[in-house]
Design a protein around this motif. Structure first.
Motif, PDB file in Angstrom:
ATOM      1  N   ALA A   1      -3.431  -9.275  -5.134  1.00 30.86           N
ATOM      2  CA  ALA A   1      -2.838  -8.290  -4.223  1.00 30.86           C
ATOM      3  C   ALA A   1      -3.543  -6.949  -4.387  1.00 30.86           C
ATOM      4  O   ALA A   1      -3.820  -6.518  -5.504  1.00 30.86           O
ATOM      5  N   PRO A   2      -3.845  -6.267  -3.282  1.00 28.92           N
ATOM      6  CA  PRO A   2      -4.536  -4.977  -3.369  1.00 28.92           C
ATOM      7  C   PRO A   2      -3.618  -3.836  -3.786  1.00 28.92           C
ATOM      8  O   PRO A   2      -4.082  -2.760  -4.129  1.00 28.92           O
ATOM      9  N   VAL A   3      -2.290  -4.062  -3.760  1.00 26.68           N
ATOM     10  CA  VAL A   3      -1.326  -3.017  -4.109  1.00 26.68           C
ATOM     11  C   VAL A   3      -0.219  -3.622  -4.967  1.00 26.68           C
ATOM     12  O   VAL A   3      -0.032  -4.846  -4.992  1.00 26.68           O
ATOM     13  N   ASP A   4       0.516  -2.754  -5.668  1.00 28.79           N
ATOM     14  CA  ASP A   4       1.684  -3.200  -6.415  1.00 28.79           C
ATOM     15  C   ASP A   4       2.834  -3.411  -5.435  1.00 28.79           C
ATOM     16  O   ASP A   4       3.038  -2.611  -4.508  1.00 28.79           O
TER      17      ASP A   4
ATOM     18  N   VAL B   1       2.276 -15.598   2.745  1.00 27.91           N
ATOM     19  CA  VAL B   1       3.077 -14.640   1.979  1.00 27.91           C
ATOM     20  C   VAL B   1       2.899 -13.246   2.576  1.00 27.91           C
ATOM     21  O   VAL B   1       1.903 -12.965   3.254  1.00 27.91           O
ATOM     22  N   ASP B   2       3.876 -12.393   2.318  1.00 33.07           N
ATOM     23  CA  ASP B   2       3.791 -10.965   2.614  1.00 33.07           C
ATOM     24  C   ASP B   2       3.881 -10.211   1.302  1.00 33.07           C
ATOM     25  O   ASP B   2       4.637 -10.603   0.402  1.00 33.07           O
ATOM     26  N   VAL B   3       3.112  -9.140   1.183  1.00 29.26           N
ATOM     27  CA  VAL B   3       3.201  -8.281   0.012  1.00 29.26           C
ATOM     28  C   VAL B   3       3.794  -6.953   0.453  1.00 29.26           C
ATOM     29  O   VAL B   3       3.192  -6.231   1.251  1.00 29.26           O
ATOM     30  N   ILE B   4       5.012  -6.676  -0.018  1.00 30.26           N
ATOM     31  CA  ILE B   4       5.684  -5.433   0.338  1.00 30.26           C
ATOM     32  C   ILE B   4       5.404  -4.411  -0.743  1.00 30.26           C
ATOM     33  O   ILE B   4       5.762  -4.600  -1.910  1.00 30.26           O
ATOM     34  N   GLU B   5       4.738  -3.323  -0.355  1.00 25.46           N
ATOM     35  CA  GLU B   5       4.348  -2.304  -1.319  1.00 25.46           C
ATOM     36  C   GLU B   5       5.570  -1.641  -1.926  1.00 25.46           C
ATOM     37  O   GLU B   5       6.510  -1.269  -1.222  1.00 25.46           O
ATOM     38  N   SER B   6       5.582  -1.478  -3.231  1.00 28.42           N
ATOM     39  CA  SER B   6       6.713  -0.879  -3.933  1.00 28.42           C
ATOM     40  C   SER B   6       6.904   0.572  -3.501  1.00 28.42           C
ATOM     41  O   SER B   6       5.941   1.332  -3.369  1.00 28.42           O
ATOM     42  N   GLY B   7       8.174   0.946  -3.271  1.00 28.50           N
ATOM     43  CA  GLY B   7       8.493   2.323  -2.905  1.00 28.50           C
ATOM     44  C   GLY B   7       8.247   2.648  -1.452  1.00 28.50           C
ATOM     45  O   GLY B   7       8.455   3.783  -1.039  1.00 28.50           O
ATOM     46  N   ARG B   8       7.829   1.698  -0.647  1.00 21.69           N
ATOM     47  CA  ARG B   8       7.549   1.970   0.758  1.00 21.69           C
ATOM     48  C   ARG B   8       8.231   0.942   1.653  1.00 21.69           C
ATOM     49  O   ARG B   8       7.674   0.521   2.655  1.00 21.69           O
TER      50      ARG B   8
END
Length: 231
Positions: free
Chosen positions: A15-18, A56-63
């Protein structure tokens, strides 16, 4: 051996982001046959996937953001930054404050089971949370109340305004009959319409007087229901 390890490493997705990974539903789990009310399972180890299929979806933390759809009649009343209140079903003890984010300029396409026969179209809109909560989970259902601006204007029931060939009008009572009068629609909600062109207290009809009279001579003719405008 080194070559084989390089091939294995190239198959690992990073993943490119947390954030939080949300596994999507597998539409091919039943051999491509989908029927109304069917519950699709999530992708699991060993499933076959068509090229280009998102899994899958990667939901960025805090956003975390909320996605919803609004009717085309309400789309014109929304602006970016407009305040809203959000109630998440899985977190009943808290009311979230949010703001309108991006607004789609084009109507969204209906889903597989959605009817396309209706005239009204839906537009995608996102909401940005003022203070995200770590308890918010991707895919959770929520209710949104958008705060509209306060105006001092004349408003009438929505069913009292008629439209034909781009012309908006109401039926004003004159003596013992109702006559059509052009009005300008300024704003509207689900049940009320803000108009210009008539004075406050003017008696108007809630139904078209020409259609209110029952053509059946054996039945009792009905009269148009009066409706007074208010502020």
């Amino acid at each position: 051996m080194q070559r084989a390890q390089q091939v294995i490493d190239s198959l690992v997705l990073k993943a490119p982001v947390d954030g939080v990974v949300s596994v999507k539903e597998n539409p091919d789990a039943a051999g491509g046959i989908i029927f109304y009310g069917m519950v699709l399972p999530e992708y699991r180890e060993g499933d076959s996937v068509w090229p280009g299929r998102p899994i899958v979806d990667v939901i960025e933390s805090g956003r975390m953001e909320l996605r919803a759809k609004v009717d085309e009649a309400d789309r014109g009343s929304l602006v970016e930054g407009q305040p809203a209140e959000v109630f998440v079903d899985s977190i009943p003890d808290r009311k979230f404050t949010a703001k309108v984010g991006s607004l789609a300029a084009l109507a969204s396409r209906g889903g597989f089971f959605e009817s396309s026969a209706g005239v009204s179209r839906l537009f995608d809109v996102t909401f940005q949370f003022d203070q995200p909560d770590p308890r918010l989970k991707a895919g959770a259902s929520a209710r949104v109340f958008i705060k509209g601006k306060t105006v001092d204007a004349l408003h009438v029931p929505r069913q009292a305004v008629f439209e034909k060939s781009g012309r908006n009008y109401v039926f004003v009572k004159v003596g013992d009959r109702f006559e059509p009068r052009d009005v300008k629609v300024v704003q509207l909600t689900e049940s009320r319409i803000v108009i210009e062109g008539i004075d406050e207290g003017t008696e108007i009809a809630l139904v078209d007087p020409e259609k209110a009279t029952n053509p059946n001579p054996s039945a009792i003719a009905s009269s148009p229901l009066p409706a007074g405008g208010g502020r």
